[in-house]
Each structure stands twice: as structure tokens, then as C-alpha cells.
Motif scaffolding. Structure first.
Motif, PDB file in Angstrom:
ATOM      1  N   UNK A 103     -12.571 -34.454 -61.904  1.00 51.58           N
ATOM      2  CA  UNK A 103     -12.520 -33.214 -62.686  1.00 51.58           C
ATOM      3  C   UNK A 103     -12.638 -31.961 -61.843  1.00 51.58           C
ATOM      4  N   UNK A 104     -13.364 -32.043 -60.752  1.00 50.45           N
ATOM      5  CA  UNK A 104     -13.592 -30.856 -59.944  1.00 50.45           C
ATOM      6  C   UNK A 104     -13.134 -31.093 -58.518  1.00 50.45           C
ATOM      7  N   UNK A 105     -12.362 -30.167 -57.981  1.00 51.14           N
ATOM      8  CA  UNK A 105     -11.930 -30.254 -56.596  1.00 51.14           C
ATOM      9  C   UNK A 105     -11.691 -28.846 -56.082  1.00 51.14           C
ATOM     10  N   UNK A 106     -11.875 -28.508 -54.847  1.00 48.76           N
ATOM     11  CA  UNK A 106     -12.468 -29.381 -53.847  1.00 48.76           C
ATOM     12  C   UNK A 106     -13.967 -29.524 -54.071  1.00 48.76           C
ATOM     13  N   UNK A 107     -14.463 -30.668 -53.731  1.00 48.78           N
ATOM     14  CA  UNK A 107     -15.883 -30.941 -53.914  1.00 48.78           C
ATOM     15  C   UNK A 107     -16.686 -30.564 -52.680  1.00 48.78           C
ATOM     16  N   UNK A 108     -16.120 -30.729 -51.513  1.00 45.03           N
ATOM     17  CA  UNK A 108     -16.832 -30.476 -50.272  1.00 45.03           C
ATOM     18  C   UNK A 108     -16.114 -29.403 -49.469  1.00 45.03           C
ATOM     19  N   UNK A 109     -16.882 -28.478 -48.921  1.00 43.78           N
ATOM     20  CA  UNK A 109     -16.323 -27.435 -48.057  1.00 43.78           C
ATOM     21  C   UNK A 109     -17.173 -27.341 -46.801  1.00 43.78           C
ATOM     22  N   UNK A 110     -16.606 -26.737 -45.784  1.00 43.98           N
ATOM     23  CA  UNK A 110     -17.331 -26.574 -44.520  1.00 43.98           C
ATOM     24  C   UNK A 110     -18.390 -25.482 -44.652  1.00 43.98           C
ATOM     25  N   UNK A 111     -19.489 -25.682 -43.926  1.00 47.54           N
ATOM     26  CA  UNK A 111     -20.563 -24.688 -43.879  1.00 47.54           C
ATOM     27  C   UNK A 111     -21.027 -24.588 -42.424  1.00 47.54           C
ATOM     28  N   UNK A 112     -21.092 -23.367 -41.916  1.00 46.62           N
ATOM     29  CA  UNK A 112     -21.514 -23.151 -40.533  1.00 46.62           C
ATOM     30  C   UNK A 112     -22.977 -22.712 -40.521  1.00 46.62           C
ATOM     31  N   UNK A 113     -23.791 -23.433 -39.780  1.00 52.50           N
ATOM     32  CA  UNK A 113     -25.198 -23.053 -39.607  1.00 52.50           C
ATOM     33  C   UNK A 113     -25.253 -21.900 -38.604  1.00 52.50           C
ATOM     34  N   UNK A 114     -25.577 -20.726 -39.089  1.00 51.15           N
ATOM     35  CA  UNK A 114     -25.528 -19.512 -38.265  1.00 51.15           C
ATOM     36  C   UNK A 114     -26.481 -19.559 -37.076  1.00 51.15           C
ATOM     37  N   UNK A 115     -27.631 -20.233 -37.246  1.00 51.56           N
ATOM     38  CA  UNK A 115     -28.607 -20.266 -36.143  1.00 51.56           C
ATOM     39  C   UNK A 115     -28.134 -21.120 -34.969  1.00 51.56           C
ATOM     40  N   UNK A 116     -27.149 -22.012 -35.200  1.00 51.05           N
ATOM     41  CA  UNK A 116     -26.631 -22.855 -34.115  1.00 51.05           C
ATOM     42  C   UNK A 116     -25.278 -22.393 -33.592  1.00 51.05           C
ATOM     43  N   UNK A 117     -24.614 -21.524 -34.319  1.00 52.98           N
ATOM     44  CA  UNK A 117     -23.257 -21.095 -33.953  1.00 52.98           C
ATOM     45  C   UNK A 117     -23.318 -20.074 -32.816  1.00 52.98           C
ATOM     46  N   UNK A 118     -22.530 -20.326 -31.777  1.00 53.29           N
ATOM     47  CA  UNK A 118     -22.481 -19.410 -30.635  1.00 53.29           C
ATOM     48  C   UNK A 118     -21.347 -18.402 -30.758  1.00 53.29           C
ATOM     49  N   UNK A 119     -20.480 -18.577 -31.756  1.00 50.27           N
ATOM     50  CA  UNK A 119     -19.374 -17.652 -31.946  1.00 50.27           C
ATOM     51  C   UNK A 119     -18.230 -17.868 -30.987  1.00 50.27           C
ATOM     52  N   UNK A 120     -17.986 -19.104 -30.596  1.00 50.34           N
ATOM     53  CA  UNK A 120     -16.911 -19.394 -29.635  1.00 50.34           C
ATOM     54  C   UNK A 120     -15.520 -19.179 -30.238  1.00 50.34           C
ATOM     55  N   UNK A 121     -15.382 -19.326 -31.577  1.00 48.57           N
ATOM     56  CA  UNK A 121     -14.108 -19.065 -32.236  1.00 48.57           C
ATOM     57  C   UNK A 121     -13.152 -20.239 -32.285  1.00 48.57           C
ATOM     58  N   UNK A 122     -13.546 -21.406 -31.749  1.00 51.41           N
ATOM     59  CA  UNK A 122     -12.648 -22.555 -31.755  1.00 51.41           C
ATOM     60  C   UNK A 122     -12.375 -23.031 -33.180  1.00 51.41           C
ATOM     61  N   UNK A 123     -13.387 -22.970 -34.011  1.00 55.52           N
ATOM     62  CA  UNK A 123     -13.204 -23.403 -35.396  1.00 55.52           C
ATOM     63  C   UNK A 123     -12.257 -22.457 -36.140  1.00 55.52           C
ATOM     64  N   UNK A 124     -12.388 -21.188 -35.871  1.00 57.80           N
ATOM     65  CA  UNK A 124     -11.555 -20.180 -36.532  1.00 57.80           C
ATOM     66  C   UNK A 124     -10.081 -20.370 -36.167  1.00 57.80           C
ATOM     67  N   UNK A 125      -9.819 -20.665 -34.908  1.00 57.90           N
ATOM     68  CA  UNK A 125      -8.441 -20.882 -34.468  1.00 57.90           C
ATOM     69  C   UNK A 125      -7.850 -22.169 -35.041  1.00 57.90           C
ATOM     70  N   UNK A 126      -8.684 -23.156 -35.266  1.00 65.46           N
ATOM     71  CA  UNK A 126      -8.209 -24.462 -35.737  1.00 65.46           C
ATOM     72  C   UNK A 126      -8.047 -24.526 -37.268  1.00 65.46           C
ATOM     73  N   UNK A 127      -8.679 -23.617 -38.002  1.00 67.31           N
ATOM     74  CA  UNK A 127      -8.641 -23.647 -39.472  1.00 67.31           C
ATOM     75  C   UNK A 127      -7.218 -23.363 -39.979  1.00 67.31           C
ATOM     76  N   UNK A 128      -6.621 -24.303 -40.738  1.00 67.73           N
ATOM     77  CA  UNK A 128      -5.238 -24.122 -41.192  1.00 67.73           C
ATOM     78  C   UNK A 128      -5.081 -23.116 -42.335  1.00 67.73           C
ATOM     79  N   UNK A 129      -6.171 -22.738 -42.994  1.00 64.42           N
ATOM     80  CA  UNK A 129      -6.070 -21.826 -44.142  1.00 64.42           C
ATOM     81  C   UNK A 129      -6.810 -20.509 -43.917  1.00 64.42           C
ATOM     82  N   UNK A 130      -7.238 -20.259 -42.697  1.00 71.42           N
ATOM     83  CA  UNK A 130      -7.974 -19.027 -42.349  1.00 71.42           C
ATOM     84  C   UNK A 130      -9.197 -18.795 -43.234  1.00 71.42           C
ATOM     85  N   UNK A 131      -9.979 -19.845 -43.452  1.00 71.78           N
ATOM     86  CA  UNK A 131     -11.176 -19.733 -44.278  1.00 71.78           C
ATOM     87  C   UNK A 131     -12.386 -19.282 -43.469  1.00 71.78           C
TER      88      UNK A 131
END
Length: 187
Positions: A103-131
Motif C-alpha cells: 500500500x505504501x511506497x517507497x518504504x525506505x529512504x536514505x538517511x545521512x548521519x550528520x555527525x559522521x558525514x565529512x562532506x566528501x560529496x561522493x554520495x551526492x554525485x552518485x545519487x540518480x535522482x539528486x535527492x
């Protein structure tokens, strides 16, 4: 003058009689409200979607009260209501599944833990939908309304600070393309 008084008296008598008839009909309706069919219908969501195979919640409630249907057919109501319906009609043998995945989708989404993120940007470049939004050397954030839960960012992150989280259910994530509706005749 006498004709007008007679008219008023006759009208008052007719209205009194009509009031008594409506009062009696109201008590009959109250008795029906306490019937098993009405109690079952009160448990159902009332959206009359037909996913149970019956043309609306009333028809499904009637079939349940007559023990002609399984208590676990109403997908929008979920497993908890199906268990209550099973207990109400005395059917404890049915399997109770949680249909929320359908009944509900999407059920799971990505979440970035800000205290561990160094801001390298690799995830941003790899995201196919610019989320993913953020600037270099600062923690990034995921927009859950855009994220499709594809795992590309999770697989790319060198810090391993991205995980999937379960979204709360709301109508913005409801799957409106449900095609498994089959209407039964009810007989």
C-alpha cells in the motif's frame, strides 16, 4: 375560524403520528447498529476500495457476519484489524499479513548521519535522482520526498554514515496503482 382550528388540530395530529412513526423507526435502526454486521463494518476503514473482492465495506461486513469470507481480506485495514475481525467472527485459523508493503511506497529512504558525514560529496554525485543536498566539507542531507531508496549512496559512502530509514505512512507515499481488485457476487 372553526375550519382553521380544525385544520391546525388535524395537522398537529398528523405531525404527532409522523413523529411517533419516526421514533419507532429510529429504535429499529439502533437495534441494527448493535448487530454483528454493523460492529464489523465499524472496524473496517470505510473506503469501499473493493480490494477484499466485495463491492464495498458493507458487503464485506455482511459476508463476514455470515461467515462467508475470511477476516484477512481487507488490505487497507491491516493485520491488526484482521485479527480483531477474526476474533469477532470466531475464525483464528486465518493468516494475518501486513499489507503495508503493497500500500505504501517507497518504504525506505536514505538517511545521512550528520555527525559522521565529512562532506566528501561522493554520495551526492552518485545519487540518480539528486535527492542529496550539501556543499563540500559540510554534512549532506537527503530529501526523503525525492529519494527512491536505490542504495547507490550507501554503497558509495566511504564513511559508512548513510543508512536506510522507514518512512511514516501518509498519503504522499500511498501506492495508487493497486490493480488486484476482483469483485465477487456475494452469493
Amino acid at each position: 375560524m372553526i375550519i382553521e382550528i380544525k385544520f391546525i388540530l388535524i395537522l398537529a395530529a398528523v405531525l404527532l403520528l409522523l413523529g411517533l412513526i419516526l421514533s419507532y423507526l429510529s429504535t429499529l435502526a439502533d437495534k441494527k447498529e448493535n448487530s454483528a454486521e454493523k460492529r464489523i463494518e465499524m472496524l473496517l476503514p470505510g473506503i469501499n476500495c473493493g480490494q477484499c473482492g466485495f463491492p464495498g465495506c458493507s458487503a464485506y461486513a455482511k459476508a463476514l457476519s455470515e461467515k462467508k469470507a475470511a477476516p484477512n481480506l481487507c488490505r487497507p485495514a491491516g493485520a491488526d484489524v484482521a485479527k480483531q475481525l477474526g476474533a469477532m467472527i470466531g475464525n483464528t485459523n486465518a493468516s494475518y499479513e501486513d499489507y503495508e508493503e503493497q500500500l505504501f511506497s517507497p518504504r525506505l529512504v536514505a538517511y545521512i548521519h550528520e555527525n559522521s558525514c565529512t562532506g566528501c560529496g561522493k554520495c551526492k554525485r552518485k545519487c540518480p535522482v539528486d535527492a542529496i543536498a550539501g556543499i563540500l566539507k559540510e554534512p549532506h542531507m537527503v530529501d526523503p520526498d525525492i529519494c527512491i531508496g536505490c542504495d547507490e549512496c550507501i554503497n558509495t559512502c566511504p564513511e559508512k554514515c548513510i543508512e536506510k530509514i522507514r518512512l511514516d505512512h501518509d498519503l504522499s507515499h500511498f501506492n495508487w496503482n493497486i490493480h488486484s481488485v476482483q469483485i465477487k457476487t456475494g452469493s
